[in-house]
Design an enzyme around this catalytic site. Structure first.
Site, PDB file in Angstrom:
ATOM      1  N   TRP A 157      17.750  18.365 -53.591  1.00 37.96           N
ATOM      2  CA  TRP A 157      16.589  18.350 -52.700  1.00 37.96           C
ATOM      3  C   TRP A 157      17.036  17.779 -51.358  1.00 37.96           C
ATOM      4  CZ3 TRP A 157      12.810  13.827 -52.308  1.00 37.96           C
ATOM      5  CH2 TRP A 157      11.685  14.171 -51.539  1.00 37.96           C
ATOM      6  N   ASP A 169      16.089  10.777 -60.691  1.00 42.42           N
ATOM      7  CA  ASP A 169      14.889  11.198 -59.970  1.00 42.42           C
ATOM      8  C   ASP A 169      14.141  12.155 -60.895  1.00 42.42           C
ATOM      9  OD1 ASP A 169      12.913  11.877 -58.216  1.00 42.42           O
ATOM     10  OD2 ASP A 169      14.221  12.731 -56.675  1.00 42.42           O
ATOM     11  N   LYS A 182       3.635  16.669 -58.905  1.00 38.55           N
ATOM     12  CA  LYS A 182       3.676  17.962 -59.577  1.00 38.55           C
ATOM     13  C   LYS A 182       2.899  17.946 -60.892  1.00 38.55           C
ATOM     14  CE  LYS A 182       6.655  19.526 -56.471  1.00 38.55           C
ATOM     15  NZ  LYS A 182       7.010  18.324 -55.711  1.00 38.55           N
TER      16      LYS A 182
END
Length: 421
Positions: free
Chosen positions: A151, A232, A268
């Site tokens: 990311w 993460d 999310k």
């Protein structure tokens, strides 16, 4: 004398004016965010056929944003019943406690023994940033190993925390899968006691995750080298539909006796994108160490934002703290994951039935919100120019933007720009 004074004042004022006007003259416009820029271009397009598969946010099969029913109910319970006073620097205790259970397990001995230092954070980004600052403060000579690719904001976070970055192999472009051999070589060759950033599940942007056996090998080699793993975990539950399965990488490291770090986010898996709810946790040697570490995490948060926002934290703690609402959430998060998995199958089938000479099995082999398609920047540019399909130029498709209404059109466009490859 008065005239001289006026001239001096005027001269001084002009000098001051020039100084003030020059304070920001060297500031150049920041480069556009590659992901947000895609959305801007999509919104400006007037074509009725336009498709946005760049945005990293869930959409239903009509392409609309979704608020989960469990969230609506939690908001109804919170509204008018709780005050909006400041939270402690460490955040909402009940939210943090429930969040730790998701990552470390309902019956975790680490939780029972109070060996985890944890604070509420501003979603996953905030959790990563506080950890990066913590790393810089308490291991100032260390660096962070980041997978290629990752990311894009990961690089910004550790850069702005002034932590030097190294990279390690992860994605294999030819197979569109994991470059496990090179990954393991990099782990072995890194200096003992190095920090590594790992994606717990649904790797962003590739959707490529190690297998259970590969995670075990990674864990073992980390133990041999004395490396520190910072996970993460932005997609727990959203990847497979099962939060326990999606936490398997973390559980493997815990079984190996590692003292890990973890960033969690509810953007999310609960659709709380704008609420910025997350958690940062670090496993410590004992309760005393956990108390000290938490105090330092709070000290890092204090000059950044003092204390985290309350509303989103109350929503999360209400959902996870109520058995019925938690079951509803588990049902809804599985529904989101299943829709994306279904769209992967449909997209692959639609491309294959057009007679594509290429292999598209990676679409269904990958997992989570994103598909790393393997398309080149030039092919992506053609998709945008000729078919009004918008995605990032690295070929990352947000599967959340694929619907039963646009999947056939998307497949035809992808086939058109890739068939001569």
């Amino acid at each position: 004398m008065a005239a001289l004074t006026r001239r001096l004042i005027t001269s001084s004022s002009l000098h001051a004016s020039r100084s003030i006007s020059s304070w920001w003259k060297n500031v150049e416009p920041a480069p556009k965010d590659p992901i947000l820029g895609v959305t801007e271009a999509f919104l400006a397009d007037t074509s009725p056929h336009k498709v946005n598969v760049g945005v990293g946010a869930y959409r239903d099969d009509n392409g609309k944003p979704v608020v989960l029913e469990c969230v609506r109910e939690a908001e109804r319970r919170v509204a008018g019943n709780l005050n909006m006073e400041y939270l402690p620097m460490g955040g909402c205790n009940s939210m943090v406690e429930e969040t730790l259970k998701l990552a470390y397990g309902e019956d975790s001995d680490l939780i029972k023994d109070k060996r985890i230092a944890a604070i509420q954070a501003l979603s996953g980004t905030g959790a990563c940033r506080i950890f990066a600052d913590f790393q810089k403060r308490f291991s100032p000579d260390s660096q962070i190993y980041i997978p290629v690719p990752t990311w894009s904001n990961h690089h910004n976070i550790w850069r702005d925390a002034n932590v030097p970055q190294r990279t390690f192999h992860y994605y294999h472009p030819e197979s569109k899968g994991l470059d496990f051999a090179s990954l393991m070589d990099d782990v072995k060759n890194a200096p003992n006691g190095s920090f590594f950033l790992l994606h717990a599940c649904a790797h962003n942007p590739t959707g490529v995750d190690p297998t259970v056996e590969q995670w075990k090998e990674i864990s073992y080699q980390f133990k041999v080298k004395g490396h520190f793993a910072f996970f993460d975990m932005a997609y727990q539950g959203f990847a497979s539909g099962d939060p326990e399965r999606d936490a398997k990488s973390i559980r493997i490291f815990l079984e190996g006796g590692h003292l890990i770090g973890c960033s969690q986010s509810y953007a999310k898996n609960m659709g709380l994108y704008g609420q910025r709810v997350g958690c940062l946790s670090l496993v410590c040697e004992d309760e005393k160490q956990a108390v000290a570490v938490k105090s330092q995490l709070q000290q890092l948060a204090r000059p950044m934002y003092s204390n985290p926002p309350v509303h989103g934290a109350l929503i999360v703690s209400t959902i996870l703290g109520d058995p019925d609402l938690k079951q509803l959430w588990l049902k809804e998060v599985k529904g989101m994951a299943d829709r994306i998995i279904g769209m992967r199958t449909s997209l692959r089938e639609n491309i294959e039935k057009l007679g594509s000479p290429l292999s598209w099995e990676h679409i269904t082999n990958q997992i989570g919100m994103f598909c790393y398609s393997g398309m080149t920047p030039e092919q992506v540019d053609r998709l945008t120019k000729e078919f009004h399909i918008y995605m990032t130029r690295n070929g990352r498709i947000s599967m959340a933007g694929v619907t039963s209404g646009n999947v056939e059109y998307l497949a035809k466009a992808i086939h058109e720009v890739t068939k001569a490859a």
